[in-house]
Design a protein around this motif. Structure first.
Motif, short mmCIF file in Angstrom:
data_model
loop_
_atom_site.label_atom_id
_atom_site.label_comp_id
_atom_site.label_asym_id
_atom_site.label_seq_id
_atom_site.Cartn_x
_atom_site.Cartn_y
_atom_site.Cartn_z
N ILE A 336 8.14 -6.89 4.51
CA ILE A 336 7.14 -5.94 4.06
C ILE A 336 6.11 -5.76 5.17
N SER A 337 5.75 -4.52 5.42
CA SER A 337 4.82 -4.25 6.53
C SER A 337 3.47 -4.90 6.26
N LYS A 338 2.74 -5.18 7.35
CA LYS A 338 1.42 -5.80 7.22
C LYS A 338 0.47 -4.94 6.40
N ALA A 339 0.54 -3.63 6.58
CA ALA A 339 -0.37 -2.74 5.86
C ALA A 339 -0.11 -2.80 4.35
N VAL A 340 1.16 -2.77 3.94
CA VAL A 340 1.50 -2.85 2.52
C VAL A 340 1.13 -4.22 1.97
N ARG A 341 1.40 -5.26 2.77
CA ARG A 341 1.08 -6.62 2.33
C ARG A 341 -0.42 -6.78 2.08
N ARG A 342 -1.22 -6.32 3.03
CA ARG A 342 -2.67 -6.42 2.88
C ARG A 342 -3.16 -5.59 1.69
N GLY A 343 -2.56 -4.42 1.53
CA GLY A 343 -2.95 -3.56 0.42
C GLY A 343 -2.67 -4.19 -0.93
#
Length: 475
Positions: A336-343
């Motif tokens: 999972i991309s970092k952006a999706v993970r952080r979101g």
């Protein structure tokens, strides 16, 4: 053994210790609330009888074992009968819960998950609310976590202590013991934890202790587990099919409320991705919390839904814990991309924190002790009582379904006042005191109050309100 990284773990322990102490200070004067009011009445009996018998009489006995109420009475014996002594006991239990939760995170977190995400679990709305509630749920959770950690480090004597504790705290401990046993067997079979014949002794010893308690209570009262008190016996019956379906709906509803919808929906999606990637050979860091979550959830459904006892979100705290660990492990193990993970993590954190502001309309039942929203009740109540006193309205003319009677223990700076409010009856009351902090007033009575009665005064704070109505026929 569970290894600690000295500086990081010491910092985490210091932080949650400071937080719990601050919470203890801020909640020093918060009285026993909701079901905890029933616990204090039983602890009061044990204290007043000088611990001569720990089996309370049938008229106040719901069938639950007496460990928590005995601890309460013991705290009064040591420090004086006071709220601060009760809350000191809760502080100790809360610290134990957070420490055991930290151990569980260190054991079950994926190597890619920072241990600092421990605090994400700590801010789950119902867990956070229960750290302020003088009920027995945190003590039960402590023993469940202690038992789970004992299984993961293969310590039979710690498991024995944990199982005895959870069985002697609450009857829900029976479901927890069965869940832990099934989890242990599944993890043995999958070779995710080492096998040890000594662990069997923990279940045999704890079951023997509980059996001895049950036999002793039967010899004292003529019944055990299923209370002969009519008020509580109604909660031990098998419900009708319609009621079972209704409770099944509420089980799901409680699991998703207070921000937890942002926990379960991503988990379902990520489990689908994990299945596509791993099939049934998922990594241990995904499999272990998934097994824990699945077994506890299934046992709770079978144990709660078919019966007439109401379901509360606080009953499911161990499910939220395993679910949160699974969420974090999935989100870091999958591609999972970092952006999706952080979101997703940010959304979950905001969901947990804003869950305390989920206040429903007064016509909808709400588990008030499962979020911090209930703390707004006390300033509202104080303002309303001051208004009633100022207007010199006799309490005997006011009907209410609120639990405003003598609570046995009140804040030190408040008088131990015995209110004279009557039971709500629209045909007899001159006034009615209504609040969304109770679930006993019927929809019909609420509509009648709002449409036909005269609103005299109302106070509110962050969604919690208390309104005094006057009977129009008394003008």
């Amino acid at each position: 053994m569970i290894n600690f990284h000295r500086h990081t773990d010491r910092s985490i322990i210091v932080i949650f210790t400071i937080f719990l102490i601050i919470s203890f200070i801020l909640c020093m004067d918060v009285p026993f609330f909701w079901d905890a009011q029933l616990k204090v009445s039983r602890a009061n009996w044990i204290y007043d009888t000088n611990f001569q018998n720990l089996i309370v009489p049938t008229e106040i006995n719901s069938g639950h074992p007496p460990l928590w109420i005995t601890f309460l009475a013991g705290s009064w014996a040591l420090f004086g009968k006071s709220l601060w002594a009760s809350r000191l006991l809760l502080l100790i239990v809360n610290w134990g819960v957070y420490y055991q939760l930290l151990l569980l995170c260190k054991k079950l977190f994926s190597e890619k998950v920072s241990i600092w995400f421990f605090f994400l679990l700590c801010i789950e709305a119902t867990l956070l609310a229960q750290t302020t509630s003088l009920n027995n749920d945190m003590l039960l959770l402590f023993f469940v976590l202690l038992s789970a950690n004992a299984i993961f480090v293969n310590r039979w004597w710690l498991l024995t202590l944990g199982l005895i504790g959870l069985l002697m705290t609450n009857l829900r401990g029976i479901y927890c013991l069965l869940a832990l046993l099934i989890i242990q067997l599944i993890l043995y079979k999958k070779q995710l934890i080492p096998a040890s014949k000594k662990m069997v002794w923990a279940y045999l010893i704890s079951a023997s202790v509980f059996g001895t308690f049950a036999w002793y209570q039967y010899s004292e009262l003529g019944w055990t587990i299923i209370s002969q008190n009519k008020s509580y016996a109604e909660h031990r019956k098998v419900g009708s099919l319609r009621r079972v379906l209704h409770k099944g709906k509420y089980f799901v509803y409680h699991a998703f409320e207070y921000g937890r919808v942002f926990l379960w929906l991503p988990i379902f999606a990520m489990l689908y991705l994990a299945y596509k990637k791993y099939k049934w050979k998922m990594p241990s860091k995904i499999m272990i919390p998934l097994v824990g979550l699945s077994v506890f959830t299934l046992l709770f459904i079978l144990g709660f839904v078919p019966f007439t006892n109401p379901i509360s979100p606080r009953y499911l705290m161990i499910c939220y814990i395993f679910g949160s660990i699974l969420f974090l492990n999935l989100i870091f193990e999958l591609a999972i991309s970092k952006a999706v993970r952080r979101g997703l993590i940010t959304l979950l954190a905001l969901g947990f924190l804003t869950g305390h502001f989920w206040v429903y309309p007064a016509t909808v039942d709400q588990a008030w002790d499962s979020s911090l929203a209930y703390l707004n009740y006390y300033p509202v109540k104080k303002d309303m009582i001051a208004y009633i006193d100022q207007q010199q309205i006799p309490e005997s003319t006011i009907g209410t379904n609120l639990r405003m009677r003598n609570l046995y223990i009140v804040p030190a700076r408040e008088p131990n006042r015995q209110f004279d409010f009557k039971k709500l009856n629209l045909d007899e009351n001159d006034y009615v005191l209504f609040s969304n902090m109770e679930n006993d007033t019927s929809l019909e009575d609420i509509n009648t109050l709002r449409s036909n009665w005269i609103e005299v005064q109302s106070f509110s704070q962050l969604g919690i309100f208390m309104t005094l109505y006057k009977n129009p026929k008394r003008d």
